[in-house]
Design a protein around this motif. Sequence first.
Motif, PDB file in Angstrom:
ATOM      1  N   LEU A 145       0.816  -1.203   0.000  1.00  0.00           N
ATOM      2  CA  LEU A 145       0.000   0.000   0.000  1.00  0.00           C
ATOM      3  C   LEU A 145       0.857   1.264   0.000  1.00  0.00           C
ATOM      4  O   LEU A 145       0.480   2.273  -0.612  1.00  0.00           O
ATOM      5  CB  LEU A 145      -0.947  -0.018   1.196  1.00  0.00           C
ATOM      6  CG  LEU A 145      -2.063  -1.057   1.061  1.00  0.00           C
ATOM      7  CD1 LEU A 145      -2.781  -1.263   2.377  1.00  0.00           C
ATOM      8  CD2 LEU A 145      -3.049  -0.649  -0.022  1.00  0.00           C
ATOM      9  N   ALA A 146       2.003   1.225   0.659  1.00  0.00           N
ATOM     10  CA  ALA A 146       2.919   2.366   0.602  1.00  0.00           C
ATOM     11  C   ALA A 146       3.410   2.565  -0.827  1.00  0.00           C
ATOM     12  O   ALA A 146       3.445   3.690  -1.343  1.00  0.00           O
ATOM     13  CB  ALA A 146       4.101   2.142   1.540  1.00  0.00           C
TER      14      ALA A 146
ATOM     15  N   ALA B 251       2.659   5.740  -3.445  1.00  0.00           N
ATOM     16  CA  ALA B 251       3.731   6.491  -4.101  1.00  0.00           C
ATOM     17  C   ALA B 251       3.526   6.539  -5.620  1.00  0.00           C
ATOM     18  O   ALA B 251       3.736   7.579  -6.258  1.00  0.00           O
ATOM     19  CB  ALA B 251       5.085   5.873  -3.759  1.00  0.00           C
ATOM     20  N   VAL B 252       3.123   5.418  -6.211  1.00  0.00           N
ATOM     21  CA  VAL B 252       2.868   5.385  -7.653  1.00  0.00           C
ATOM     22  C   VAL B 252       1.764   6.373  -8.006  1.00  0.00           C
ATOM     23  O   VAL B 252       1.874   7.144  -8.979  1.00  0.00           O
ATOM     24  CB  VAL B 252       2.494   3.954  -8.099  1.00  0.00           C
ATOM     25  CG1 VAL B 252       2.023   3.962  -9.552  1.00  0.00           C
ATOM     26  CG2 VAL B 252       3.685   3.008  -7.931  1.00  0.00           C
ATOM     27  N   ARG B 253       0.689   6.362  -7.225  1.00  0.00           N
ATOM     28  CA  ARG B 253      -0.436   7.271  -7.495  1.00  0.00           C
ATOM     29  C   ARG B 253       0.015   8.735  -7.402  1.00  0.00           C
ATOM     30  O   ARG B 253      -0.353   9.574  -8.237  1.00  0.00           O
ATOM     31  CB  ARG B 253      -1.560   6.988  -6.493  1.00  0.00           C
ATOM     32  CG  ARG B 253      -2.724   7.955  -6.551  1.00  0.00           C
ATOM     33  CD  ARG B 253      -3.423   7.904  -7.918  1.00  0.00           C
ATOM     34  NE  ARG B 253      -4.599   8.745  -7.916  1.00  0.00           N
ATOM     35  CZ  ARG B 253      -5.816   8.307  -7.629  1.00  0.00           C
ATOM     36  NH1 ARG B 253      -6.002   7.030  -7.323  1.00  0.00           N
ATOM     37  NH2 ARG B 253      -6.839   9.127  -7.668  1.00  0.00           N
ATOM     38  N   LEU B 254       0.796   9.059  -6.383  1.00  0.00           N
ATOM     39  CA  LEU B 254       1.270  10.436  -6.206  1.00  0.00           C
ATOM     40  C   LEU B 254       2.144  10.871  -7.372  1.00  0.00           C
ATOM     41  O   LEU B 254       2.008  11.992  -7.885  1.00  0.00           O
ATOM     42  CB  LEU B 254       2.038  10.551  -4.889  1.00  0.00           C
ATOM     43  CG  LEU B 254       1.195  10.473  -3.617  1.00  0.00           C
ATOM     44  CD1 LEU B 254       2.084  10.234  -2.404  1.00  0.00           C
ATOM     45  CD2 LEU B 254       0.386  11.748  -3.428  1.00  0.00           C
ATOM     46  N   ALA B 255       3.062  10.000  -7.796  1.00  0.00           N
ATOM     47  CA  ALA B 255       3.959  10.354  -8.898  1.00  0.00           C
ATOM     48  C   ALA B 255       3.173  10.577 -10.189  1.00  0.00           C
ATOM     49  O   ALA B 255       3.454  11.518 -10.948  1.00  0.00           O
ATOM     50  CB  ALA B 255       5.004   9.256  -9.091  1.00  0.00           C
TER      51      ALA B 255
ATOM     52  N   VAL C 169      -9.692  -1.780   1.203  1.00  0.00           N
ATOM     53  CA  VAL C 169      -9.088  -2.294  -0.026  1.00  0.00           C
ATOM     54  C   VAL C 169      -9.613  -3.711  -0.232  1.00  0.00           C
ATOM     55  O   VAL C 169      -9.508  -4.546   0.674  1.00  0.00           O
ATOM     56  CB  VAL C 169      -7.548  -2.319   0.065  1.00  0.00           C
ATOM     57  CG1 VAL C 169      -6.943  -2.791  -1.250  1.00  0.00           C
ATOM     58  CG2 VAL C 169      -7.008  -0.954   0.444  1.00  0.00           C
ATOM     59  N   PRO C 170     -10.184  -4.015  -1.404  1.00  0.00           N
ATOM     60  CA  PRO C 170     -10.729  -5.360  -1.618  1.00  0.00           C
ATOM     61  C   PRO C 170      -9.636  -6.412  -1.724  1.00  0.00           C
ATOM     62  O   PRO C 170      -8.495  -6.124  -2.079  1.00  0.00           O
ATOM     63  CB  PRO C 170     -11.489  -5.224  -2.940  1.00  0.00           C
ATOM     64  CG  PRO C 170     -10.825  -4.077  -3.644  1.00  0.00           C
ATOM     65  CD  PRO C 170     -10.393  -3.132  -2.563  1.00  0.00           C
TER      66      PRO C 170
ATOM     67  N   ALA D 259      -3.235   0.291 -10.284  1.00  0.00           N
ATOM     68  CA  ALA D 259      -4.625  -0.164 -10.261  1.00  0.00           C
ATOM     69  C   ALA D 259      -5.127  -0.301  -8.822  1.00  0.00           C
ATOM     70  O   ALA D 259      -6.278   0.037  -8.516  1.00  0.00           O
ATOM     71  CB  ALA D 259      -4.748  -1.502 -11.002  1.00  0.00           C
ATOM     72  N   LEU D 260      -4.266  -0.813  -7.937  1.00  0.00           N
ATOM     73  CA  LEU D 260      -4.641  -0.925  -6.528  1.00  0.00           C
ATOM     74  C   LEU D 260      -4.909   0.451  -5.934  1.00  0.00           C
ATOM     75  O   LEU D 260      -5.890   0.650  -5.191  1.00  0.00           O
ATOM     76  CB  LEU D 260      -3.519  -1.631  -5.757  1.00  0.00           C
ATOM     77  CG  LEU D 260      -3.689  -1.725  -4.235  1.00  0.00           C
ATOM     78  CD1 LEU D 260      -4.912  -2.556  -3.892  1.00  0.00           C
ATOM     79  CD2 LEU D 260      -2.441  -2.312  -3.589  1.00  0.00           C
ATOM     80  N   ALA D 261      -4.063   1.419  -6.233  1.00  0.00           N
ATOM     81  CA  ALA D 261      -4.242   2.775  -5.711  1.00  0.00           C
ATOM     82  C   ALA D 261      -5.546   3.382  -6.210  1.00  0.00           C
ATOM     83  O   ALA D 261      -6.220   4.117  -5.474  1.00  0.00           O
ATOM     84  CB  ALA D 261      -3.059   3.652  -6.109  1.00  0.00           C
ATOM     85  N   GLU D 262      -5.925   3.076  -7.441  1.00  0.00           N
ATOM     86  CA  GLU D 262      -7.182   3.596  -7.986  1.00  0.00           C
ATOM     87  C   GLU D 262      -8.362   3.067  -7.181  1.00  0.00           C
ATOM     88  O   GLU D 262      -9.305   3.810  -6.865  1.00  0.00           O
ATOM     89  CB  GLU D 262      -7.312   3.187  -9.457  1.00  0.00           C
ATOM     90  CG  GLU D 262      -8.625   3.602 -10.106  1.00  0.00           C
ATOM     91  CD  GLU D 262      -8.788   5.105 -10.210  1.00  0.00           C
ATOM     92  OE1 GLU D 262      -9.947   5.570 -10.240  1.00  0.00           O
ATOM     93  OE2 GLU D 262      -7.759   5.830 -10.254  1.00  0.00           O
TER      94      GLU D 262
END
Length: 401
Positions: A17-18, A22-26, A279-280, A294-297
């Motif tokens: 999740l960390a 980070a991927v989502r933020l970038a 989170v599912p 995709a997980l962050a979405e």
Amino acid sequence: MRVVLFTGKGGVGKTTLAAATAVRLARSGRKTLVVSTDPAHSLGDALDTALDADPRELEHGLFAGHVDTRVLLDGAWADLQDHLRTLLAGIGVDDLVADELTVLPGVEDLLALAEVHRLAASGLWDVVVVDCGPTAETLRLLGLPEALSGYLDRLFPKHRRVLAGLAGADREGWERTVDALDGLAAQLEGLRAMLGDREHTSIRLVLTPERVVAAETARTVTALALHDLRVDGLVVNRMVPAPPPSLRGPTARWLRERWTEQQTVLAELTGSSGPAQTVPYTAAEPVGVEALAALAESLYGSADPVAVGPDAPPALRVERTRGDGTDPDSEFELALRLPGAASGPLDLTRVGDELVVTVGGTRRRISLPAVLRRCEVTAARLQGEDLVVTFVPDPAVWMSR
């Protein structure tokens, strides 16, 4: 600048999740570093790439690395130990005893946190996401700057650092030692300032919807509140979906029971610690940048992963409840916000000018404000989520300080 630290019981998915955050933020346009202080260093596995102590760019705006405490131990800390041995040798301490005295408790954890502070303070990134170790290690890590500041002042009080001539050591060697000690003290203050900056630094707790894990998380919330560290959210991972009514058989029964149990745990968490994100449970473990995106979405949707929401009231408050604050008939109350403290053992002790509060296995020494140092404790009670301690002036010292 934002710093977000992810922690949780081992195996709940905090590293994944960390990394996903980070991927989502970038990809939202913010230059982001995700760094691991977890000795297991599984961050590289989640990102599906090899990492080392030097942050590397994985895609535009996304950097990752891990903290190597072995390198740090062999570097600046070894120099400081040499300076401390010089100081102790100058006052006649045996070499073997000096070696023991210069091993500060938790130094590896301290160095890992200091490296995070250095990276955050460099100004190279908009957000630093930290994959911390499991909860117990993280609590020790986050409490170190305050604890070691007290340890340092007890071992080498500031007023003694200026008395170089009394130590019998050569002046140049003493001054190098004093500089090293002052550098460590400044570093500890910087760490405490970073962790205590409730606007820019927060902690996110990851858990799975199981009673044992939820109980540990509740204790962690209390322990972090004791240290006045901000928890900005809970993330409940691996939620199973509600089974469709048409599903029959043993599998359907298991799914319904599991779903019901998870919903019960989630409701209890929401009631005690505020809203939680969920989170599912996914069929495959998300590995690699695309799977993490995709997980962050699914976790954040259109929300900002590091938005600064409304803060809780200050963890420590002092109020005058009687008198004008100058006469011996005054009364004061110190309130310490401790959510969940009622469910665990709580101990309160006055030691000189400090109040020592222990909740479960976490202890904090709170330096009392000047006015309360001239008072004595007369009562203590739990009031909602607050530990309230009553003070009245001590006639023996009220007018003498």
